[in-house]
Motif scaffolding. Sequence first.
Motif, PDB file in Angstrom:
ATOM      1  N   GLU A 195     -14.037  37.539 -54.803  1.00  0.00           N
ATOM      2  CA  GLU A 195     -14.827  37.497 -56.020  1.00  0.00           C
ATOM      3  C   GLU A 195     -15.386  38.889 -56.355  1.00  0.00           C
ATOM      4  O   GLU A 195     -15.712  39.680 -55.470  1.00  0.00           O
ATOM      5  N   LYS A 196     -15.484  39.151 -57.649  1.00  0.00           N
ATOM      6  CA  LYS A 196     -15.902  40.477 -58.125  1.00  0.00           C
ATOM      7  C   LYS A 196     -17.280  40.859 -57.605  1.00  0.00           C
ATOM      8  O   LYS A 196     -17.520  42.015 -57.228  1.00  0.00           O
ATOM      9  N   ASP A 197     -18.205  39.885 -57.566  1.00  0.00           N
ATOM     10  CA  ASP A 197     -19.558  40.215 -57.127  1.00  0.00           C
ATOM     11  C   ASP A 197     -19.591  40.615 -55.648  1.00  0.00           C
ATOM     12  O   ASP A 197     -20.385  41.486 -55.255  1.00  0.00           O
ATOM     13  N   LEU A 198     -18.704  40.037 -54.847  1.00  0.00           N
ATOM     14  CA  LEU A 198     -18.667  40.405 -53.435  1.00  0.00           C
ATOM     15  C   LEU A 198     -18.047  41.790 -53.241  1.00  0.00           C
ATOM     16  O   LEU A 198     -18.474  42.554 -52.369  1.00  0.00           O
ATOM     17  N   LEU A 199     -17.051  42.098 -54.040  1.00  0.00           N
ATOM     18  CA  LEU A 199     -16.475  43.443 -53.972  1.00  0.00           C
ATOM     19  C   LEU A 199     -17.494  44.493 -54.388  1.00  0.00           C
ATOM     20  O   LEU A 199     -17.566  45.581 -53.799  1.00  0.00           O
ATOM     21  N   GLU A 200     -18.299  44.167 -55.391  1.00  0.00           N
ATOM     22  CA  GLU A 200     -19.347  45.105 -55.818  1.00  0.00           C
ATOM     23  C   GLU A 200     -20.421  45.239 -54.741  1.00  0.00           C
ATOM     24  O   GLU A 200     -20.944  46.327 -54.492  1.00  0.00           O
ATOM     25  N   LYS A 201     -20.742  44.137 -54.095  1.00  0.00           N
ATOM     26  CA  LYS A 201     -21.784  44.147 -53.067  1.00  0.00           C
ATOM     27  C   LYS A 201     -21.359  44.944 -51.839  1.00  0.00           C
ATOM     28  O   LYS A 201     -22.133  45.751 -51.305  1.00  0.00           O
ATOM     29  N   TYR A 202     -20.109  44.725 -51.383  1.00  0.00           N
ATOM     30  CA  TYR A 202     -19.667  45.341 -50.136  1.00  0.00           C
ATOM     31  C   TYR A 202     -18.823  46.601 -50.343  1.00  0.00           C
ATOM     32  O   TYR A 202     -18.583  47.341 -49.401  1.00  0.00           O
ATOM     33  N   GLU A 250     -17.438  40.653 -43.479  1.00  0.00           N
ATOM     34  CA  GLU A 250     -18.658  40.032 -44.018  1.00  0.00           C
ATOM     35  C   GLU A 250     -18.422  39.452 -45.405  1.00  0.00           C
ATOM     36  O   GLU A 250     -18.940  38.377 -45.744  1.00  0.00           O
ATOM     37  N   ALA A 251     -17.627  40.154 -46.218  1.00  0.00           N
ATOM     38  CA  ALA A 251     -17.351  39.666 -47.570  1.00  0.00           C
ATOM     39  C   ALA A 251     -16.507  38.392 -47.524  1.00  0.00           C
ATOM     40  O   ALA A 251     -16.774  37.431 -48.269  1.00  0.00           O
ATOM     41  N   LEU A 252     -15.480  38.360 -46.663  1.00  0.00           N
ATOM     42  CA  LEU A 252     -14.642  37.161 -46.546  1.00  0.00           C
ATOM     43  C   LEU A 252     -15.454  35.964 -46.063  1.00  0.00           C
ATOM     44  O   LEU A 252     -15.329  34.856 -46.592  1.00  0.00           O
ATOM     45  N   VAL A 253     -16.306  36.200 -45.076  1.00  0.00           N
ATOM     46  CA  VAL A 253     -17.109  35.103 -44.534  1.00  0.00           C
ATOM     47  C   VAL A 253     -18.121  34.622 -45.560  1.00  0.00           C
ATOM     48  O   VAL A 253     -18.325  33.408 -45.726  1.00  0.00           O
ATOM     49  N   GLU A 254     -18.755  35.538 -46.286  1.00  0.00           N
ATOM     50  CA  GLU A 254     -19.724  35.119 -47.310  1.00  0.00           C
ATOM     51  C   GLU A 254     -19.043  34.299 -48.389  1.00  0.00           C
ATOM     52  O   GLU A 254     -19.591  33.295 -48.859  1.00  0.00           O
ATOM     53  N   SER A 255     -17.836  34.707 -48.791  1.00  0.00           N
ATOM     54  CA  SER A 255     -17.094  33.935 -49.782  1.00  0.00           C
ATOM     55  C   SER A 255     -16.819  32.526 -49.258  1.00  0.00           C
ATOM     56  O   SER A 255     -17.023  31.535 -49.968  1.00  0.00           O
TER      57      SER A 255
END
Length: 378
Positions: free
Chosen positions: A145-152, A158-163
């Motif tokens: 997701e775009k917001d996770l790419l912007e965050k990380y 961490e991004a994969l797990v949060e998604s």
Amino acid sequence: MSSIRPWRDIDRRVSRQIMVGSVPVGGDAPISVQTMTNTPTEDAAATIAQIRRCEEAGADIVRVSCPTQEATAALREIVREARVPIVADIHFHYKRALEAADAGAACLRINPGNIGSAERVREVIAAARANGCAIRIGVNAGSLEKDLLEKYGEPCPEALVESALDHIRILEDHGFQDYKVAVKASDVFLAVAAYQQLAGAVDCPLHLGITEAGGLIGGTVKSALGLGNLLWAGIGDTIRVSLSAEPEEEVRVGYEILKSLGIRSRGVRVVSCPSCARQGFDVIRTVEKLEERLQHIKTPMSLSVLGCVVNGPGEARETDIGITGGGQGKHMVYLSGVTDHHVQDADMIDHIVRLVEAKAAEIEAAAATLEPALDAAE
């Protein structure tokens, strides 16, 4: 030598069990092997034919893409003809998920956060529940997701797990528990780290894969490294080897990975040497021919093919059937680890195939005799 080998033990992660059609996933169920068709799903006949080849290779579950209404219309016939549960691959269009569930899919591969409004999510979950359909959350490093790419800043564990946890939360909020999760990446280190983190955060079954792994050789190596590390650590309840190859090859490689770890066994496990100047016969070509001609054997057994007597007798002691190269085109055959008879070059391959087929029939007959006795004892 003691029969207890603690260094071979795999302490499997405890997960709850779900059902994907008739196949249990998670808990103490065998780790299942999956693949995915590459025919147009709208062509039901071609898709069914490919599924049949995957079934023959040992696939437990097969996934098909459902991008169009025509695809989900064909899915009903595909599900009816398949001998294994069918997973419908859905990306963004929630109506395809509703149609696939009604058509008899055993599982929907869908990320609930990607299909739109809360009402659409509710409809999909209700359809899955009404049709006894599981859900597979499929997080992929290439489509975060775009917001996770912007965050990380980039795909990371961490991004994969949060998604994954975000999508899980949506299902949990609706009281839906029949789901499994994948956090795939083409980078082995990224995928392994993400699965390790997720394994400690949830109790649901995990579907393992190194996505876009590559061709038959390169993809096999990457998958063996990634999946092998996770499986050895006890992580994983179902696997798919993603190769730029026919889906039945994915199934065969998946079983080879499981066989190498002693997790599942299907068909003939071949132990063979890389060959050298000592070889008494052409080991490479012999193994190629034997692997091709023994693909129909489903009964688990072992076969050693060694070119000379340096390591041959030792390997043969550990296998059901073995052969070692000798002089003047005359080779020793071992049965159950014991020297038994010789075979000539010209007859060797046909002879070994006959021995393996006979051994398979013997094992199957013994199992058939034992089963009624076990049932009576219970």
